[in-house]
Design an enzyme around this catalytic site. Sequence first.
Site, mmCIF file in Angstrom:
data_model
loop_
_atom_site.group_PDB
_atom_site.id
_atom_site.type_symbol
_atom_site.label_atom_id
_atom_site.label_comp_id
_atom_site.label_asym_id
_atom_site.label_seq_id
_atom_site.Cartn_x
_atom_site.Cartn_y
_atom_site.Cartn_z
ATOM 1 N N SER A 92 0.818 -1.192 0.000
ATOM 2 C CA SER A 92 0.000 0.000 0.000
ATOM 3 C C SER A 92 0.867 1.264 0.000
ATOM 4 O O SER A 92 1.764 1.370 -0.830
ATOM 5 C CB SER A 92 -0.916 -0.069 1.228
ATOM 6 O OG SER A 92 -1.987 0.766 1.090
ATOM 7 N N ASP B 264 -8.487 -4.607 -6.321
ATOM 8 C CA ASP B 264 -7.980 -3.642 -5.344
ATOM 9 C C ASP B 264 -8.372 -2.225 -5.749
ATOM 10 O O ASP B 264 -7.986 -1.772 -6.835
ATOM 11 C CB ASP B 264 -6.453 -3.783 -5.280
ATOM 12 C CG ASP B 264 -5.802 -2.752 -4.370
ATOM 13 O OD1 ASP B 264 -6.528 -2.041 -3.637
ATOM 14 O OD2 ASP B 264 -4.558 -2.676 -4.406
#
Length: 512
Positions: A182, A445
């Site tokens: 991330s 995602d």
Amino acid sequence: MVGALLLLPLCAALAHALRVPRMPLAQKVAPPYLVPVDRNGTELPPLDTVYYFDQLIDHNNPSLGTFQQRYWQTWEYYEPGGPIIITTPGEQDADGFEGFLTNATIDGLIAQQQGGATIVLEHRYYGLSNPYNNLSVASLQYHTIQQAIDDFDYFAYNVELAMPGGDHVTPNEAPWVLIGGSYAGALTSFTKVNKPDLFWAAWASSGVVESIVNYWGYFDIIRKHMPQNCSSDVQAVIGYIDDVFTSGNIQEINSIKTTFGMNLSHLDDFVSALSYPIFYWQDLQPSPELTDLSFFEFCDALEVKDGVNAPTEGWGLDYALQAWGSWWENDFLPSACEGQTIEECLGSYDANATYYTDISVNNADRSWMWIVCNYMGFFQDGAPAGNPTIVSRLIEPIYTERQCTYYFPEAFSSPPTPQVTWMNWEYEGWNVQSDRLFFGNGQRDPWRDATVSADNTSFPSTAWQEIEVGDGFHCSEMYTVNGQVDPTIAKVQEEGLAAMKGWLETWTPPSQ
Ligand SMILES: *[C@@H]1O[C@H](CO)[C@@H](O)[C@H](O)[C@H]1NC(C)=O
Ligand SMILES: *[C@@H]1O[C@H](CO)[C@@H](O)[C@H](O)[C@H]1NC(C)=O
Ligand SMILES: *[C@@H]1O[C@H](CO)[C@@H](O)[C@H](O)[C@H]1NC(C)=O
Ligand SMILES: *[C@@H]1O[C@H](CO)[C@@H](O)[C@H](O)[C@H]1NC(C)=O
Ligand SMILES: *[C@@H]1O[C@H](CO)[C@@H](O)[C@H](O)[C@H]1NC(C)=O
Ligand SMILES: *[C@@H]1O[C@H](CO)[C@@H](O)[C@H](O)[C@H]1NC(C)=O
Ligand SMILES: *[C@@H]1O[C@H](CO)[C@@H](O)[C@H](O)[C@H]1NC(C)=O
């Protein structure tokens, strides 16, 4: 047996945690753990043992002194000569991330394969790793991405690890591997660009490398992958609300407020609140051990009528509007806003509210806001006209940029535009060109559009900078159990492990 502790905020914290743009953070994998033993059978310190490193406050001015940066480590799989594998959980308190020392995660799988040692380093300005004992604007001056990159360097060359031989494993003496998911995945890529010789190899999972102010791609990916009946109905309701809210028709506006039992004075706060259940998408993971299915509870509320599922095109505006409103008033609001007025809970216009003024440490929301307001943006907005949208087009960058001035009035006298152009130039964003850098991404995602696997892009995967995409969600391939239930994620993990093996075989100490 490794359990999961999800970062889904509890009800009491829901409104606060949802108020800030959702952080692209990776998940915890939490205890219980077995007591680790090394390859010789010797018992090792418990995984939750905290170590402290004296880190420079300012890498440009060492005379400012040091602060204590927390880290965790184990050498369960270590064999002399093996790699040192380090990760940071990025924009959050690192306590509880011991799973990133073990083979519950990709870090431990690499360590197991390569005879490596694992480290979790807390990022500066998160958790208890703070240069000063508050998060005032003055204290935040050293909260930059470059300082975080420099932290890795100073740590790697100066730490004395507790393991045998731990004072002789600098990057000149052993290969170091950086892993991050991330934001920390982006930091991994940035570090490879900025300090090519520090880490021999690196793995960026869901790395949000491209800084983007208007990050509407977040909801665009959800729109494409969510159940299509739910997507159709959400689009119909949001389209209708946008029409009414921009019409100025007070009567119709009030009628919508009544339908949802939510009388907020600012219409952008109203439509922002409606996006909150959509954010639940980020809590999905392939493994039942890690996932949180709240997103589907929301869709069921709209799509299941008298026990019957809606067809692909949904039930249409009239039913969806009433169903959403009724679920909102009776289920969502009572738990999300318990003990608060609607304005306190979901309004964003009170510059004196505690969530803007609280400068105490270990306030990840505030530390992360500093990064997005200054550097990365990632404001999760409605799609621009001409693109279908599941979130109101009234949510534009200014909605969050205004809040930047409430959080940091000493820094911003007017709404700032984050310095994304500089970021993408300095750390190369999507155009990163590095050696021995692995990117793992997930089709579903919502952060994928800021990664090297973004829609409408085609960055090449090469032998030295490999890109693999599975069918996962956010950071899915970091977690061993996700590969056990989804073969596409298993493949990303296998490709990454093979790349690490090949790359580590070629290690030579950097020229000095
Ligand atoms: C395991 O034992 C061998 C032989 O005594 C020794 O060389 C090695 O350093 C030990 N490994 C660890 C991790 O202690
Ligand atoms: C993880 O390590 C444990 C020993 O600590 C071992 O029993 C297990 O098989 C390993 N799991 C994987 C997926 O490699
Ligand atoms: C924040 O911490 C610094 C350094 O300890 C201190 O000088 C300053 O007064 C604090 N600021 C506030 C607003 O508490
Ligand atoms: C991708 O391209 C399509 C077609 O040109 C465009 O409509 C869409 O806005 C683009 N998506 C993103 C996320 O930029
Ligand atoms: C919302 O609150 C305002 C101010 O208290 C009030 O004037 C208005 O009638 C309320 N609207 C609805 C729909 O309840
Ligand atoms: C329709 O909605 C139901 C309930 O949320 C869901 O289980 C189903 O997968 C959806 N079907 C389609 C085609 O989107
Ligand atoms: C915030 O508080 C200050 C003083 O405590 C006051 O002057 C100001 O008007 C308040 N601002 C808002 C938006 O309530």
